[in-house]
Design a protein around this motif. Sequence first.
Motif, PDB file in Angstrom:
ATOM      1  N   SER A  48       0.872  -1.173   0.000  1.00  0.00           N
ATOM      2  CA  SER A  48       0.000   0.000   0.000  1.00  0.00           C
ATOM      3  C   SER A  48       0.907   1.219   0.000  1.00  0.00           C
ATOM      4  CB  SER A  48      -0.901  -0.005   1.237  1.00  0.00           C
ATOM      5  OG  SER A  48      -1.731   1.135   1.246  1.00  0.00           O
ATOM      6  N   SER A  49       0.875   1.981  -1.094  1.00  0.00           N
ATOM      7  CA  SER A  49       1.873   3.024  -1.315  1.00  0.00           C
ATOM      8  C   SER A  49       1.306   4.415  -1.053  1.00  0.00           C
ATOM      9  CB  SER A  49       2.384   2.964  -2.756  1.00  0.00           C
ATOM     10  OG  SER A  49       2.831   1.668  -3.081  1.00  0.00           O
ATOM     11  N   GLY A  50       2.213   5.325  -0.734  1.00  0.00           N
ATOM     12  CA  GLY A  50       1.847   6.718  -0.549  1.00  0.00           C
ATOM     13  C   GLY A  50       3.022   7.525  -0.057  1.00  0.00           C
ATOM     14  N   ASN A  51       3.072   8.762  -0.499  1.00  0.00           N
ATOM     15  CA  ASN A  51       4.117   9.684  -0.039  1.00  0.00           C
ATOM     16  C   ASN A  51       5.521   9.120  -0.268  1.00  0.00           C
ATOM     17  OD1 ASN A  51       5.008  12.114   1.076  1.00  0.00           O
ATOM     18  ND2 ASN A  51       5.032  11.310   3.161  1.00  0.00           N
ATOM     19  N   GLY A  52       5.701   8.460  -1.431  1.00  0.00           N
ATOM     20  CA  GLY A  52       7.023   7.952  -1.778  1.00  0.00           C
ATOM     21  C   GLY A  52       7.470   6.745  -0.995  1.00  0.00           C
ATOM     22  N   LYS A  53       6.552   6.086  -0.282  1.00  0.00           N
ATOM     23  CA  LYS A  53       6.907   4.908   0.515  1.00  0.00           C
ATOM     24  C   LYS A  53       5.893   3.808   0.276  1.00  0.00           C
ATOM     25  CE  LYS A  53       6.752   7.258   4.313  1.00  0.00           C
ATOM     26  NZ  LYS A  53       6.794   7.636   5.762  1.00  0.00           N
ATOM     27  N   GLY A  54       6.227   2.609   0.715  1.00  0.00           N
ATOM     28  CA  GLY A  54       5.320   1.483   0.581  1.00  0.00           C
ATOM     29  C   GLY A  54       5.263   0.656   1.847  1.00  0.00           C
ATOM     30  N   GLN A  55       4.051   0.369   2.291  1.00  0.00           N
ATOM     31  CA  GLN A  55       3.853  -0.500   3.450  1.00  0.00           C
ATOM     32  C   GLN A  55       3.659  -1.917   2.918  1.00  0.00           C
ATOM     33  OE1 GLN A  55       0.320   0.281   5.913  1.00  0.00           O
ATOM     34  NE2 GLN A  55       1.695   0.405   7.689  1.00  0.00           N
ATOM     35  N   ILE A  56       4.559  -2.827   3.300  1.00  0.00           N
ATOM     36  CA  ILE A  56       4.575  -4.181   2.762  1.00  0.00           C
ATOM     37  C   ILE A  56       3.757  -5.110   3.656  1.00  0.00           C
ATOM     38  CG2 ILE A  56       6.015  -6.105   2.009  1.00  0.00           C
ATOM     39  CD1 ILE A  56       6.483  -3.520   0.423  1.00  0.00           C
ATOM     40  N   PHE A  57       2.834  -5.850   3.014  1.00  0.00           N
ATOM     41  CA  PHE A  57       1.990  -6.812   3.717  1.00  0.00           C
ATOM     42  C   PHE A  57       2.351  -8.230   3.281  1.00  0.00           C
ATOM     43  CE2 PHE A  57      -0.380  -2.944   3.973  1.00  0.00           C
ATOM     44  CZ  PHE A  57      -1.211  -3.033   5.089  1.00  0.00           C
ATOM     45  N   VAL A  58       2.346  -9.175   4.208  1.00  0.00           N
ATOM     46  CA  VAL A  58       2.480 -10.597   3.908  1.00  0.00           C
ATOM     47  C   VAL A  58       1.384 -11.333   4.666  1.00  0.00           C
ATOM     48  CG1 VAL A  58       3.923 -12.653   4.074  1.00  0.00           C
ATOM     49  CG2 VAL A  58       4.972 -10.440   3.574  1.00  0.00           C
ATOM     50  N   ARG A  59       0.491 -11.963   3.884  1.00  0.00           N
ATOM     51  CA  ARG A  59      -0.628 -12.698   4.473  1.00  0.00           C
ATOM     52  C   ARG A  59      -1.362 -11.870   5.535  1.00  0.00           C
ATOM     53  NH1 ARG A  59       0.336 -18.369   3.462  1.00  0.00           N
ATOM     54  NH2 ARG A  59       0.493 -18.435   1.190  1.00  0.00           N
ATOM     55  N   GLY A  60      -1.620 -10.619   5.211  1.00  0.00           N
ATOM     56  CA  GLY A  60      -2.444  -9.786   6.058  1.00  0.00           C
ATOM     57  C   GLY A  60      -1.724  -8.991   7.123  1.00  0.00           C
ATOM     58  N   GLU A  61      -0.422  -9.221   7.286  1.00  0.00           N
ATOM     59  CA  GLU A  61       0.335  -8.539   8.331  1.00  0.00           C
ATOM     60  C   GLU A  61       1.355  -7.581   7.724  1.00  0.00           C
ATOM     61  OE1 GLU A  61      -0.341  -8.861  11.497  1.00  0.00           O
ATOM     62  OE2 GLU A  61      -1.841 -10.447  11.201  1.00  0.00           O
ATOM     63  N   VAL A  62       1.515  -6.416   8.338  1.00  0.00           N
ATOM     64  CA  VAL A  62       2.536  -5.465   7.908  1.00  0.00           C
ATOM     65  C   VAL A  62       3.897  -5.965   8.386  1.00  0.00           C
ATOM     66  CG1 VAL A  62       3.402  -3.110   8.085  1.00  0.00           C
ATOM     67  CG2 VAL A  62       0.932  -3.533   7.997  1.00  0.00           C
ATOM     68  N   VAL A  63       4.837  -6.117   7.430  1.00  0.00           N
ATOM     69  CA  VAL A  63       6.164  -6.618   7.790  1.00  0.00           C
ATOM     70  C   VAL A  63       7.246  -5.558   7.607  1.00  0.00           C
ATOM     71  CG1 VAL A  63       5.552  -9.010   7.258  1.00  0.00           C
ATOM     72  CG2 VAL A  63       6.556  -7.568   5.469  1.00  0.00           C
ATOM     73  N   ALA A  64       6.964  -4.506   6.860  1.00  0.00           N
ATOM     74  CA  ALA A  64       7.994  -3.481   6.635  1.00  0.00           C
ATOM     75  C   ALA A  64       7.366  -2.260   5.985  1.00  0.00           C
ATOM     76  CB  ALA A  64       9.106  -4.027   5.736  1.00  0.00           C
ATOM     77  N   THR A  65       8.053  -1.130   6.121  1.00  0.00           N
ATOM     78  CA  THR A  65       7.750   0.078   5.368  1.00  0.00           C
ATOM     79  C   THR A  65       9.049   0.528   4.716  1.00  0.00           C
ATOM     80  OG1 THR A  65       5.998   0.743   6.890  1.00  0.00           O
ATOM     81  CG2 THR A  65       6.912   2.446   5.467  1.00  0.00           C
ATOM     82  N   VAL A  66       9.026   0.635   3.367  1.00  0.00           N
ATOM     83  CA  VAL A  66      10.261   0.880   2.631  1.00  0.00           C
ATOM     84  C   VAL A  66      10.067   2.034   1.662  1.00  0.00           C
ATOM     85  CG1 VAL A  66      10.964  -1.537   2.804  1.00  0.00           C
ATOM     86  CG2 VAL A  66       9.662  -0.767   0.803  1.00  0.00           C
ATOM     87  N   PRO A  67      11.159   2.698   1.264  1.00  0.00           N
ATOM     88  CA  PRO A  67      11.044   3.754   0.248  1.00  0.00           C
ATOM     89  C   PRO A  67      10.610   3.164  -1.091  1.00  0.00           C
ATOM     90  CG  PRO A  67      13.352   3.295   0.754  1.00  0.00           C
ATOM     91  CD  PRO A  67      12.545   2.545   1.754  1.00  0.00           C
ATOM     92  N   GLU A  68      10.074   4.010  -1.944  1.00  0.00           N
ATOM     93  CA  GLU A  68       9.505   3.556  -3.218  1.00  0.00           C
ATOM     94  C   GLU A  68      10.499   2.744  -4.040  1.00  0.00           C
ATOM     95  OE1 GLU A  68       7.384   5.468  -7.219  1.00  0.00           O
ATOM     96  OE2 GLU A  68       7.708   6.699  -5.425  1.00  0.00           O
ATOM     97  N   HIS A  69      11.774   3.143  -4.056  1.00  0.00           N
ATOM     98  CA  HIS A  69      12.735   2.452  -4.912  1.00  0.00           C
ATOM     99  C   HIS A  69      13.069   1.043  -4.403  1.00  0.00           C
ATOM    100  CE1 HIS A  69      15.532   4.094  -1.835  1.00  0.00           C
ATOM    101  NE2 HIS A  69      16.290   3.053  -2.145  1.00  0.00           N
ATOM    102  N   ARG A  70      12.626   0.699  -3.173  1.00  0.00           N
ATOM    103  CA  ARG A  70      12.898  -0.634  -2.641  1.00  0.00           C
ATOM    104  C   ARG A  70      11.654  -1.525  -2.581  1.00  0.00           C
ATOM    105  NH1 ARG A  70      14.854  -1.784   2.455  1.00  0.00           N
ATOM    106  NH2 ARG A  70      15.321  -3.790   1.476  1.00  0.00           N
TER     107      ARG A  70
END
Length: 387
Positions: A337-359
């Motif tokens: 789920s992306s926004g403001n140049g970053k992405g919140q990474i989900f795996v099977r319903g759980e947030v596992v990381a927040t990374v910059p857009e280029h990653r």
Amino acid sequence: MSVADLGIPPGTGTPADATGASGIRRSKRLWVGSVPVGAGAPISVQSMCTTTTADVDSTLQQIAELTAAGCEIVRVAVPSRDDAAALPRIVARSPIPVVADIHFQPHYVFEAIDAGCAAVRVNPGNIKQFDDRVADIARRAAAAKVPIRIGVNAGSLDRRLLARHGGATPQALVESALWECSLFEEHGFTDIKISVKHHDPMTMVAAYRELAARCEYPLHLGVTEAGPLMQGTIKSAVAFAILLHGGIGDTIRVSLSAPPVEEVKVGIGILESLGLRQRKLEIVSCPGCGRLQVDLYNLTAKVEAAFADFPFPLRVAVMGCIVNGPGEARAADIGVSSGNGKGQIFVRGEVVATVPEHRIVETLVEEAAKLAADTHTPSDSTPGVER
């Protein structure tokens, strides 16, 4: 005038009602080489080589490419004696069953059977003096256990049928097919598959519906001369969805003015979208709007490329804002789920990381690899697995 008016016997495949109580059509089972067709077998995807069949190496190369794309049955054109002479070498080296496509010259049917082709397609509107050879063809095909596809096309209907019906109507297509079936049935041959193709999707749908109600033969679906990639994909998807959802159809070919591999990709995609084949990769992505704060289109293309060869079924969500993004990403196997140049990474319903857009892409790939290892690695207790 209908087929019945011509005195055609009902034969094996023409019950009054060919659908069961559930509304799903019953069809007979036949085998095209090692591929089962009909009677509940998985819908198989076919294509046709665009090479000159006599060019054995080029034809085998294209068959290899089609096989790698997921093609299960391949058809080759046999318009000349050189093409017929090449069939034994092609059949011997093809990884998938080969169907010989015969027009105008019925004696090539015998050469195709002798070559070991898995099936033969004949066009009633084109083969001259075909009816006089049906008894011999039926006998040879039955002895070799080679099914015959009666392939009727709107563009090559018998002129008498065109005049009788006022054009290539659904009724004309069906009459042509059932007439030829009856000729084989007279000799006890019923290992038959039928196609009644038209360039107009709804005419094609009407023809197959009528045919399905009048016979139990397996049906090969196709919108003939469907056009270039986009138009042909749309036409085929519309027609196939209507028919397959109603239980009509046993094999498909998407006819495109494009490389044959594209036909296979589209065909598989249609089956996956209808739930008739397990999808390997599904990307859930938003169309974009004024709320986007990342380069969504570029990001989606990179994700699609990164996961093109992922070996296991996977749903990946690539979302561009906080409205639907978290919900869709949470519902997927993995997602962002992306926004403001970053992405919140989900795996099977759980947030596992927040990374910059280029990653985002590399992080999704890393998490997918972990997920695959956890999900698909056999345990020590798995029977028959050596550790």
